[in-house]
Design a protein around this motif. Structure first.
Motif, short mmCIF file in Angstrom:
data_model
loop_
_atom_site.label_atom_id
_atom_site.label_comp_id
_atom_site.label_asym_id
_atom_site.label_seq_id
_atom_site.Cartn_x
_atom_site.Cartn_y
_atom_site.Cartn_z
N LEU A 46 7.47 -2.52 -0.13
CA LEU A 46 7.20 -1.64 1.03
C LEU A 46 8.45 -0.52 0.68
CD1 LEU A 46 7.04 -4.20 4.07
CD2 LEU A 46 5.43 -1.95 3.33
N GLY A 47 9.76 -1.03 0.31
CA GLY A 47 10.95 -0.22 -0.02
C GLY A 47 10.77 0.53 -1.06
N LYS A 48 9.95 0.25 -2.24
CA LYS A 48 9.64 1.03 -3.47
C LYS A 48 8.66 2.04 -3.04
CE LYS A 48 8.54 0.27 -8.28
NZ LYS A 48 7.80 1.66 -8.58
N MET A 49 7.81 1.71 -2.26
CA MET A 49 6.60 2.63 -1.92
C MET A 49 7.30 3.93 -1.13
SD MET A 49 3.02 0.89 -2.04
CE MET A 49 3.55 -1.00 -1.51
N ALA A 50 8.12 3.33 -0.07
CA ALA A 50 9.04 4.54 0.80
C ALA A 50 9.40 5.38 -0.11
CB ALA A 50 9.66 3.75 1.83
#
Length: 176
Positions: A46-50
């Protein structure tokens, strides 16, 4: 290509969710068994895709409470990966095939014991998956999720059949 990435993006198609909600959704579908999703990787994903602009944070929080939603780039990436998955045959990576590669490095008693154990585990896996058929809908999973279970059951049955035949060959000194 990461199946976890597709699953996270797909889970967010219907609206914003926090990491915990994404995880619960994927747990309900049983993705840890048929897609090899490591639930700890969800929060990192989630953090990486954000950071990549595929998701945006709509509500900050700590741990799994940050709420994310898909961006237009995220929707495009989901559909791109989904269609790629449908149209490109990818190798199925199974560590068991590595073990079979080195079958000749074990003695007959070890092979037979290992194969018997594998057969028992396969039978248990098949029975467990068969019991789960239809049950996931009670927890909100769509009906077509059962098709993943059926595919998994079929794969386990083929491996079981192979193991039983190979075990007979080992017993008859035809293998290794």
């Amino acid at each position: 290509m990461s199946t976890t990435r597709i699953l996270i993006l797909g889970t967010l198609l219907d609206g914003p969710l926090n990491g915990y909600q994404v995880r619960r959704h994927l747990e309900t579908w049983g993705t840890d068994t048929w897609a090899n999703v490591k639930f700890g990787s969800i929060y990192h994903g989630l953090g990486k895709m954000a950071d990549e602009g595929l998701l945006e944070v709509v509500e900050g929080g700590k741990g799994g409470s940050t709420v994310y939603q898909l961006t237009e780039d995220g929707r495009f990436e989901f559909h791109r990966l989904l269609m790629l998955t449908w149209h490109e045959l990818q190798p199925i990576v199974d560590p068991f095939q590595v073990a079979v590669t080195y079958l000749d490095r074990l003695g007959k008693p070890q092979i037979l014991a290992a194969m018997q154990n594998r057969i028992e585990q396969l039978k248990l896996g098949i029975a467990t998956a068969e019991r789960a058929l239809g049950a996931k809908q009670r927890y909100g999973a769509p009906r077509h999720i059962d098709e993943n279970l059926k595919l998994n059951i079929g794969t386990l049955r083929v491996q079981l059949e192979w193991c039983e035949q190979a075990m007979r060959k080992v017993e008859d000194d035809e293998l290794p």
